[in-house]
Design a protein around this motif. Sequence first.
Motif, short mmCIF file in Angstrom:
data_model
loop_
_atom_site.label_atom_id
_atom_site.label_comp_id
_atom_site.label_asym_id
_atom_site.label_seq_id
_atom_site.Cartn_x
_atom_site.Cartn_y
_atom_site.Cartn_z
N LEU A 62 26.10 36.03 31.81
CA LEU A 62 25.00 35.89 32.77
C LEU A 62 25.51 35.96 34.20
O LEU A 62 24.85 36.53 35.08
N THR A 63 26.67 35.39 34.44
CA THR A 63 27.26 35.47 35.78
C THR A 63 27.60 36.92 36.13
O THR A 63 27.41 37.37 37.26
N LYS A 64 28.07 37.66 35.13
CA LYS A 64 28.36 39.08 35.35
C LYS A 64 27.07 39.85 35.66
O LYS A 64 27.06 40.76 36.50
N ALA A 65 25.99 39.48 34.99
CA ALA A 65 24.71 40.15 35.22
C ALA A 65 24.26 40.01 36.67
O ALA A 65 23.85 40.99 37.32
N VAL A 66 24.34 38.78 37.23
CA VAL A 66 23.89 38.60 38.61
C VAL A 66 24.89 39.15 39.61
O VAL A 66 24.55 39.43 40.77
N LYS A 67 26.13 39.33 39.17
CA LYS A 67 27.11 39.97 40.04
C LYS A 67 26.81 41.47 40.14
O LYS A 67 26.90 42.07 41.21
N ILE A 68 26.44 42.06 39.00
CA ILE A 68 26.04 43.48 39.00
C ILE A 68 24.77 43.67 39.82
O ILE A 68 24.65 44.60 40.62
N ASP A 69 23.82 42.76 39.64
CA ASP A 69 22.54 42.85 40.35
C ASP A 69 22.14 41.46 40.82
O ASP A 69 21.60 40.67 40.05
N PRO A 70 22.39 41.13 42.09
CA PRO A 70 22.06 39.80 42.63
C PRO A 70 20.57 39.46 42.60
O PRO A 70 20.21 38.31 42.86
N ALA A 71 19.72 40.44 42.30
CA ALA A 71 18.29 40.16 42.24
C ALA A 71 17.76 40.15 40.80
O ALA A 71 16.55 40.24 40.59
N TYR A 72 18.65 40.02 39.82
CA TYR A 72 18.22 40.04 38.42
C TYR A 72 17.63 38.67 38.06
O TYR A 72 18.32 37.76 37.58
N THR A 73 16.36 38.55 38.27
CA THR A 73 15.64 37.28 38.27
C THR A 73 15.90 36.42 37.04
O THR A 73 16.27 35.25 37.14
N LEU A 74 15.66 37.01 35.86
CA LEU A 74 15.71 36.20 34.64
C LEU A 74 17.11 35.70 34.31
O LEU A 74 17.26 34.70 33.61
N ALA A 75 18.14 36.39 34.80
CA ALA A 75 19.50 35.90 34.56
C ALA A 75 19.71 34.56 35.25
O ALA A 75 20.39 33.68 34.73
N TYR A 76 19.13 34.41 36.44
CA TYR A 76 19.25 33.13 37.14
C TYR A 76 18.52 32.02 36.36
O TYR A 76 18.99 30.88 36.30
N LYS A 77 17.40 32.36 35.78
CA LYS A 77 16.65 31.37 35.00
C LYS A 77 17.48 30.87 33.82
O LYS A 77 17.58 29.67 33.57
#
Length: 544
Positions: free
Chosen positions: A226-241
């Motif tokens: 999940l941390t990699k997901a938001v690193k790839i895309d800082p606006a990936y909303t559901l990953a933050y959730k």
Amino acid sequence: MKRMSVTLRSLGSAQMAILFLLISAQFALAQTPEIDQAKYQVLVDQSAKAKSILQKAVADHPEDASLWYFLGEVQIKRGELKEAEISFQKGIELNDKELLNTVGKGHLRLIENNAVEAKKLLEQAVTLSKSKNIAVLKAVAQVYLTQAAYASNALALLMKAKAINDKDEEVFLLLGDAYLLQNNGGLAVTSLETAASLNPKDATPEYKIGLIYLRSKNTEAADVALTKAVKIDPAYTLAYKELGELYYLEKKSKEAVEAYEHYLSLTENPEPAKLRYAFFLFMAKNYVKANEVFKTQIQKLDVSPLTLRFYAFSLFEAGDLAQSQSVMEQYFAKQVPAQIEASDYKFYGQLLMKVNQDSIAVEAFEKSYILDTTQTEVLQTIAETQFKNKRYEKSINAYSRLMKKRAKPLSADHFKIGQGYYITKQFGKADTTFQKLIELQPNISVGYLWTARTKSQLDPDSEKGLAKPYYEKVIEKANPEKEKNNLIEAYSYLGYYLYLKGDLQTALTNWEKVSALDPTNEQAKEAIRAIKEALKGPKPPKQK
């Protein structure tokens, strides 16, 4: 970090994630820039913007029947099923050879639990496309993936799609979903890793891998993905959730709050998640901010008893005791009586003690104890509170129950219940209790002191000297610096008793010790004067 294979026994909310991502994946089928924009808006939980983009695309490209399909799928996601039906129908009317709209209608029938009609429409789309249209194969598979019962149907179609194009990221994303529905976490992760290698700039594979690990309780691997997901895309909303949920499970309160605040700032509709956010703030001990959120949530007609309970807890921690009491009473009124827990009454009792409502507090503690009789600390609080409020008989009752519950009664229990017996003039029971205290604590003076006092009550004229050996023990065991008054009491008794027995010299010695401890003691002064007079003997008669 090397990923480990996973086998899931339960799906959790995986189907919900699949349904959500189903829509976004379908947008990749179109070639217009508007579709790419809409796809991204769905990924970042902005379906209203996606819908607006597609409506404009329909107006700008009236000849493209597939656009009605994408619009209909967004409308399904938003719960606008009637509007979706209209969109699919318009697409069919525009071009009945665009089979995606037939797939859309099949999706609606499946949502309506009309499985027969749904399968008829979906199979029709596959047959008419001769199983060679990869877009149709993927679209039908996506519909099947919304229900676990059809996972094998989806898998068969995706294998056909993979045979057509084994470099299609979307096919591997959907294979990951299909394997997940079949509880094959290992193959699911492998498929998603392939999707990630095909498009390293897409955060979706990492997000979905994170979901798999999160559901299988592998929090370390989930965190990495999940941390990699938001690193790839800082606006990936559901990953933050999901990161917020992950940190909540790990009791990393600060990180949970930060992740959820990112999610709330990005999502189109933050309101449903605010209550969860309040719980995160509570865990982080940010009670003031948590209360601000809880306050808005309890205004809802469908507010849950759980929300009221935690709001009351949070208010208590913030020091707003009056409001905490009010909310806790709302909780009791709303909660099903059979679901009220012992801890609820215990908390309420503690709250009432804080606002000086001891009588009601004891009632709450008693209710708590009835629900969980292992709570010796609750029973002790009842006993101590009743004693403090001079309800000695009730205190005795509570201490009696407490002493029976303990594997080994404490010295403090004997002391308090003994005092209760003493104050209520049950001197026989008091004597027995204090004798037990002496057995438990033979090297301190308190047991001897209270036994002596009790013996004095049983021998009010001091004729038998019942208290004498115990007061002598008080003198032996007492700390002169800390127990001066107890020593004065002991020496006074011995001085009086020995005076009665005619041992004037020893009596005088004891009264002099009283006077040494307290030079202002009038009783000692009078006793010393009287004894000295007596020791001088009778005066000779005057000579005439």
